[in-house]
Design an enzyme around this catalytic site. Structure first.
Site, PDB file in Angstrom:
ATOM      1  N   CYS A  61      -0.011  -3.503 -17.530  1.00 55.03           N
ATOM      2  CA  CYS A  61      -0.707  -2.603 -16.615  1.00 55.03           C
ATOM      3  C   CYS A  61      -0.309  -2.830 -15.163  1.00 55.03           C
ATOM      4  CB  CYS A  61      -2.222  -2.721 -16.761  1.00 55.03           C
ATOM      5  SG  CYS A  61      -2.886  -4.350 -16.382  1.00 55.03           S
ATOM      6  N   HIS A  78       0.837  -1.204   0.000  1.00 62.38           N
ATOM      7  CA  HIS A  78       0.000   0.000   0.000  1.00 62.38           C
ATOM      8  C   HIS A  78       0.874   1.258   0.000  1.00 62.38           C
ATOM      9  CE1 HIS A  78      -3.669   2.261   0.726  1.00 62.38           C
ATOM     10  NE2 HIS A  78      -3.040   2.914   1.684  1.00 62.38           N
TER      11      HIS A  78
END
Length: 544
Positions: free
Chosen positions: A492, A194
């Site tokens: 991606c 994160h």
């Protein structure tokens, strides 16, 4: 404790450098005593614990509202809202009530109840294991409130600072003031943690997975070099000047404008990864040529019922309208046993990362959820100028791909593709590409599966490496198949944001790169500095 004098090393994020004094995250409260007994009755202790959880939920909801309404950060708001749902889970109160009835204090009952759920998630692995840090953060906040002390969180010194932490919780990163936080250093975390994703998305230097980071004393001046992956205490003026000069040189090269292309004019489309309508403005401002990964999960997370067709269509339309004449690649719902939703009961699994997730979750009794989403995407595209492409995650081979293409075509969708994140899909790339219109390589999962290294484990962060020749070979197989079939091959994953890797990927046959908007300028400059033949030479060298 002896002062640290040698540079500390970790996994660098971004290519910028910054220097400033260390400010450490406020410590979490100590583990409550297991032997202490409450002064009042059990009902009073249970009420204290419940009040603490309500206060935590209110504070997180407040932060979510600020993130959504004042900062325009829908992605951060959704993470915080998911934490609010955790804090309000009735099963937590039930567990706390049982423990206070057995004579524990409110603080200890909170600690033990959260610890039970923490162990369950940790054992589940994959995405669920990544929620362990969320539970730890909630428990620490609730214990602090029950103890009458401030919740742990980001410090607020008088001057700008380098934030040093074990790791960052969603509640801390959502409202991080980047006018004051010069850089981030964490002792835990990997390249897809994160913290790393936040730093990359918001363009600040960071080094994660730094052994010994918490030994840095408060106020110690440090140089954080994201490109080198180093944290240097007490840097000399010459060292600071050299790092700043390198960063400025990189910034100057990033002034190249226009669409992505190599030095000899071969186009490599530079696209943005977005998580919802709130990310459109940043992508457009960064010069994105479209969207290579539109994560549609934002509509589903934190909801107890699936969003209606009209709700979905309206949200998808808001993104499509931001990119007239451009490609927008929407990924269908990526959920499953590793990303559970209340309305998608799939049951517990011993290894959710390898279980019923992505497209697998919707082949059977839950197919209606997929059909509704495909219908909503088709409806949103009807009156928009953007070119909608749709792809599904967790496709294993050409048979999965053909099934998804048929479903999408039945809803009127014209350009249908597949994510390649499972090694078998890369190994079967040519027949798979014969069944679809395009593919996009999800390098985060592809690397995880190729190297058998859980991407959520900081201790295995060094194996989450898209430069590994085995991973590059899978990309090469896909690139060759794309060229043979005359179809687009994109990347991606986080690898697309690495300006050093971009020419290598182009040399392997990748035709588009999708990344956080803040990375587009440097990737554009890196491609513009190499001819396609040079890209192929770099690719050949990297494969060795």
């Amino acid at each position: 404790m002896a002062a640290i004098t040698e540079p500390l090393r970790g996994l660098g994020v971004g290519s910028a450098a910054a220097t400033g004094p260390v400010a450490r995250m406020a410590a979490r409260p100590a583990e409550p005593s297991a032997t202490a007994r409450p002064q009042g009755d059990p009902a009073h202790e249970s009420a204290r614990a419940a009040a603490a959880l309500r206060e935590v939920a209110r504070e997180l909801a407040r932060r979510a509202a600020v993130a959504r309404d004042e900062l325009g950060r829908a992605d951060a708001a959704e993470i915080l809202e998911a934490q609010v749902l955790m804090a309000e889970d009735p099963s937590l109160l039930d567990g706390i009530g049982e423990r206070t009835a057995a004579g524990l204090t409110a603080e200890r009952a909170i600690f033990e109840t959260f610890a039970q759920y923490r162990d369950l998630l940790a054992e589940a692995g994959g995405y669920l294991a990544d929620r362990v840090s969320d539970l730890d953060d909630l428990a620490a906040r609730a214990i602090a409130v029950a103890s009458g002390v401030p919740m742990p969180g980001v410090p607020e010194p008088a001057e700008p600072f380098v934030l040093v932490a074990l790791d960052l919780a969603p509640a801390d990163t959502a409202l991080l003031d980047l006018t004051r936080v010069l850089a981030v250093v964490t002792q835990e975390g990997g390249p897809t943690s994160h913290t790393a994703i936040l730093a990359r998305a918001r363009g600040i230097p960071a080094v994660v997975g730094v052994a010994g980071a918490l030994d840095l004393a408060e106020g110690t001046p440090v140089l954080v070099d994201g490109a080198a992956g180093t944290v240097t205490p007490h840097p000399s003026p010459d060292l600071i000047a050299a790092a700043q000069e390198r960063a400025q040189a990189r910034a100057r090269t990033a002034q190249v404008t226009g669409p992505g292309r190599t030095a000899d004019g071969v186009p490599i489309s530079l696209l943005a990864n977005i998580g919802g309508p709130g990310d459109v403005a940043d992508a457009v401002a960064a010069g994105a040529e479209g969207v290579g990964l539109f994560r549609t999960e934002f509509l589903y997370l934190g909801s107890v019922t699936p969003p209606s067709l009209e709700t979905q269509a309206q949200a998808y339309r808001a993104v499509l309208n931001g990119f007239p004449g451009c490609r927008v690649v929407a990924r269908t719902l990526d959920a499953g046993a590793d990303k559970p939703l209340p309305f998608l009961p799939l049951g517990a699994e011993p290894n959710p990362a390898l279980g019923v997730r992505g497209l697998r979750a919707f082949r059977g009794e839950h197919q209606a959820l997929l059909d509704t989403q495909l219908a909503a995407l088709a409806k949103a595209a009807q009156d928009c100028a953007a070119e909608l492409w749709v792809m599904a995650p967790m496709i294993a081979d050409e048979h999965d791909a053909a099934w998804f293409v048929q479903r999408a075509r039945e809803h009127g969708l014209q350009t249908v593709g597949a994510m390649i994140e499972v090694p078998s899909a890369a190994l079967r790339a040519e027949p798979l590409l014969s069944a679809v219109d395009f593919v996009s390589l999800g390098t985060n999962d592809l690397t995880q599966y190729a190297l058998a290294a859980d991407r959520m484990l900081g201790s295995l962060g060094s194996l989450q490496d898209p430069w590994h020749p085995a991973v590059l070979r899978l990309i090469e197989l896909t690139g060759r198949a794309g060229a043979a079939c005359g179809k687009s091959v994109g990347v991606c994953g986080e690898a697309a944001a690495d300006p050093r890797l971009a020419p290598v990927l182009a040399g392997l046959g990748v035709t588009s790169l999708s990344m956080a908007p803040s990375a587009i300028a440097e990737v554009r400059a890196a491609l513009a500095a190499h001819t396609m033949e040079q890209c192929r030479e770099l690719a050949r060298a990297a494969l060795q």
